[in-house]
Design a protein around this motif. Structure first.
Motif, PDB file in Angstrom:
ATOM      1  N   PRO A 127      40.969  33.236  45.080  1.00  0.00           N
ATOM      2  CA  PRO A 127      40.194  34.086  45.505  1.00  0.00           C
ATOM      3  C   PRO A 127      38.868  33.896  44.778  1.00  0.00           C
ATOM      4  CG  PRO A 127      42.030  35.278  45.378  1.00  0.00           C
ATOM      5  CD  PRO A 127      42.226  33.504  44.882  1.00  0.00           C
ATOM      6  N   GLU A 128      39.109  33.791  43.522  1.00  0.00           N
ATOM      7  CA  GLU A 128      37.899  33.159  42.697  1.00  0.00           C
ATOM      8  C   GLU A 128      37.244  32.154  43.103  1.00  0.00           C
ATOM      9  OE1 GLU A 128      41.629  33.581  41.583  1.00  0.00           O
ATOM     10  OE2 GLU A 128      40.592  35.691  40.654  1.00  0.00           O
ATOM     11  N   LEU A 131      47.590  34.121  45.719  1.00  0.00           N
ATOM     12  CA  LEU A 131      47.160  34.881  47.431  1.00  0.00           C
ATOM     13  C   LEU A 131      46.571  32.833  47.180  1.00  0.00           C
ATOM     14  CD1 LEU A 131      46.092  35.608  49.503  1.00  0.00           C
ATOM     15  CD2 LEU A 131      44.071  37.035  48.867  1.00  0.00           C
ATOM     16  N   ARG A 132      45.803  32.253  48.231  1.00  0.00           N
ATOM     17  CA  ARG A 132      45.328  31.432  48.665  1.00  0.00           C
ATOM     18  C   ARG A 132      44.517  31.127  49.335  1.00  0.00           C
ATOM     19  NH1 ARG A 132      45.806  31.559  43.986  1.00  0.00           N
ATOM     20  NH2 ARG A 132      47.027  30.267  42.188  1.00  0.00           N
ATOM     21  N   TYR A 133      43.875  30.503  49.963  1.00  0.00           N
ATOM     22  CA  TYR A 133      42.381  29.697  51.037  1.00  0.00           C
ATOM     23  C   TYR A 133      42.422  28.114  51.253  1.00  0.00           C
ATOM     24  CZ  TYR A 133      41.504  35.194  50.787  1.00  0.00           C
ATOM     25  OH  TYR A 133      41.107  36.405  50.164  1.00  0.00           O
ATOM     26  N   ASP A 134      43.038  28.083  52.816  1.00  0.00           N
ATOM     27  CA  ASP A 134      43.238  26.684  53.175  1.00  0.00           C
ATOM     28  C   ASP A 134      41.892  26.376  53.078  1.00  0.00           C
ATOM     29  OD1 ASP A 134      42.913  24.037  54.484  1.00  0.00           O
ATOM     30  OD2 ASP A 134      44.457  24.681  55.706  1.00  0.00           O
ATOM     31  N   PRO A 135      41.221  25.241  52.871  1.00  0.00           N
ATOM     32  CA  PRO A 135      39.628  25.281  52.769  1.00  0.00           C
ATOM     33  C   PRO A 135      39.315  25.012  53.531  1.00  0.00           C
ATOM     34  CG  PRO A 135      40.520  23.914  50.978  1.00  0.00           C
ATOM     35  CD  PRO A 135      41.501  24.163  51.440  1.00  0.00           C
ATOM     36  N   THR A 171      31.653  27.129  34.415  1.00  0.00           N
ATOM     37  CA  THR A 171      31.248  25.606  33.296  1.00  0.00           C
ATOM     38  C   THR A 171      32.177  24.393  34.096  1.00  0.00           C
ATOM     39  OG1 THR A 171      33.846  25.164  32.387  1.00  0.00           O
ATOM     40  CG2 THR A 171      31.846  25.825  31.279  1.00  0.00           C
ATOM     41  N   ALA A 172      31.337  23.503  34.441  1.00  0.00           N
ATOM     42  CA  ALA A 172      31.514  22.654  35.162  1.00  0.00           C
ATOM     43  C   ALA A 172      32.986  22.513  35.720  1.00  0.00           C
ATOM     44  CB  ALA A 172      30.555  20.882  34.602  1.00  0.00           C
ATOM     45  N   ALA A 173      33.671  21.698  34.621  1.00  0.00           N
ATOM     46  CA  ALA A 173      35.175  21.413  34.635  1.00  0.00           C
ATOM     47  C   ALA A 173      36.056  22.951  35.430  1.00  0.00           C
ATOM     48  CB  ALA A 173      35.715  21.757  32.868  1.00  0.00           C
ATOM     49  N   ASN A 174      35.727  24.210  35.607  1.00  0.00           N
ATOM     50  CA  ASN A 174      36.554  24.997  35.775  1.00  0.00           C
ATOM     51  C   ASN A 174      35.464  25.233  37.393  1.00  0.00           C
ATOM     52  OD1 ASN A 174      34.708  27.298  35.002  1.00  0.00           O
ATOM     53  ND2 ASN A 174      36.262  28.129  33.573  1.00  0.00           N
ATOM     54  N   ASP A 175      34.453  25.196  38.145  1.00  0.00           N
ATOM     55  CA  ASP A 175      33.781  25.344  38.355  1.00  0.00           C
ATOM     56  C   ASP A 175      33.959  24.865  39.967  1.00  0.00           C
ATOM     57  OD1 ASP A 175      31.488  26.236  40.229  1.00  0.00           O
ATOM     58  OD2 ASP A 175      29.769  24.972  39.345  1.00  0.00           O
ATOM     59  N   PRO A 176      34.477  25.767  40.822  1.00  0.00           N
ATOM     60  CA  PRO A 176      35.035  25.098  42.628  1.00  0.00           C
ATOM     61  C   PRO A 176      34.186  23.517  43.091  1.00  0.00           C
ATOM     62  CG  PRO A 176      35.078  27.445  42.258  1.00  0.00           C
ATOM     63  CD  PRO A 176      34.370  26.936  41.559  1.00  0.00           C
ATOM     64  N   ARG A 177      32.802  24.379  43.099  1.00  0.00           N
ATOM     65  CA  ARG A 177      31.890  23.663  43.526  1.00  0.00           C
ATOM     66  C   ARG A 177      31.962  22.117  42.767  1.00  0.00           C
ATOM     67  NH1 ARG A 177      27.803  28.290  42.789  1.00  0.00           N
ATOM     68  NH2 ARG A 177      28.608  28.334  40.923  1.00  0.00           N
ATOM     69  N   SER A 178      32.495  21.888  41.402  1.00  0.00           N
ATOM     70  CA  SER A 178      32.228  20.568  41.612  1.00  0.00           C
ATOM     71  C   SER A 178      33.120  19.317  41.802  1.00  0.00           C
ATOM     72  CB  SER A 178      32.400  20.722  40.069  1.00  0.00           C
ATOM     73  OG  SER A 178      33.964  21.109  39.521  1.00  0.00           O
ATOM     74  N   SER A 227      28.976  32.532  46.727  1.00  0.00           N
ATOM     75  CA  SER A 227      28.421  33.827  45.877  1.00  0.00           C
ATOM     76  C   SER A 227      28.477  35.162  45.900  1.00  0.00           C
ATOM     77  CB  SER A 227      26.586  32.903  46.008  1.00  0.00           C
ATOM     78  OG  SER A 227      26.749  31.895  45.325  1.00  0.00           O
ATOM     79  N   VAL A 228      29.607  35.530  46.078  1.00  0.00           N
ATOM     80  CA  VAL A 228      30.336  36.741  46.269  1.00  0.00           C
ATOM     81  C   VAL A 228      30.331  37.576  45.129  1.00  0.00           C
ATOM     82  CG1 VAL A 228      29.604  37.365  48.839  1.00  0.00           C
ATOM     83  CG2 VAL A 228      31.797  37.082  48.117  1.00  0.00           C
ATOM     84  N   PRO A 229      30.973  39.110  45.226  1.00  0.00           N
ATOM     85  CA  PRO A 229      31.659  40.033  43.620  1.00  0.00           C
ATOM     86  C   PRO A 229      33.224  39.294  44.127  1.00  0.00           C
ATOM     87  CG  PRO A 229      30.024  41.092  44.485  1.00  0.00           C
ATOM     88  CD  PRO A 229      29.719  39.941  45.535  1.00  0.00           C
ATOM     89  N   LEU A 230      33.950  38.875  43.500  1.00  0.00           N
ATOM     90  CA  LEU A 230      35.109  39.138  44.080  1.00  0.00           C
ATOM     91  C   LEU A 230      35.801  40.486  44.718  1.00  0.00           C
ATOM     92  CD1 LEU A 230      38.234  37.300  43.328  1.00  0.00           C
ATOM     93  CD2 LEU A 230      37.875  38.484  41.208  1.00  0.00           C
ATOM     94  N   GLU A 231      35.412  41.511  43.985  1.00  0.00           N
ATOM     95  CA  GLU A 231      36.004  42.575  45.252  1.00  0.00           C
ATOM     96  C   GLU A 231      35.392  42.638  46.405  1.00  0.00           C
ATOM     97  OE1 GLU A 231      33.679  42.997  41.745  1.00  0.00           O
ATOM     98  OE2 GLU A 231      35.560  43.463  40.546  1.00  0.00           O
ATOM     99  N   THR A 232      34.662  41.699  46.695  1.00  0.00           N
ATOM    100  CA  THR A 232      33.918  41.629  48.175  1.00  0.00           C
ATOM    101  C   THR A 232      35.197  40.709  48.977  1.00  0.00           C
ATOM    102  OG1 THR A 232      31.809  41.915  47.712  1.00  0.00           O
ATOM    103  CG2 THR A 232      32.756  40.535  49.544  1.00  0.00           C
TER     104      THR A 232
END
Length: 77
Positions: free
Chosen positions: A24-25, A57-61, A4-11, A32-37
């Motif tokens: 990771p999500e 686990l976190r990633y720096d943008p 949804t727009a509220a939890n979509d990181p692209r929003s 647009s890849v599976p989480l397992e990837t």
């Protein structure tokens, strides 16, 4: 599963990536890849560099952008 727009990181994109550390999500949704990837990349050390905050686990943008740019540069060569 559609985000949804509220939890979509692209929003919350500004300059192509959110203004917060990514999960990771988020990486899976943005690329647009599976989480397992994403987890397989981490295990093989071929994906974007991540770090742990406690057990999370976190990633720096900025690091993700650099990683994506390096892939683009490798493919252009």
């Amino acid at each position: 599963m559609a985000a949804t727009a509220a939890n979509d990181p692209r929003s919350t994109l500004r300059g192509g990536l959110p203004d917060r550390y990514l999960t990771p999500e988020d990486i899976a949704a943005l690329l647009s890849v599976p989480l397992e990837t994403v987890y397989a990349w981490r295990k093989k050390r071929t994906g974007p560099p991540g770090f742990r905050i406690g057990k999370h686990l976190r990633y720096d943008p900025a690091a993700v952008r650099t990683w994506v740019d390096s892939l683009s540069a490798d493919n252009a060569a």
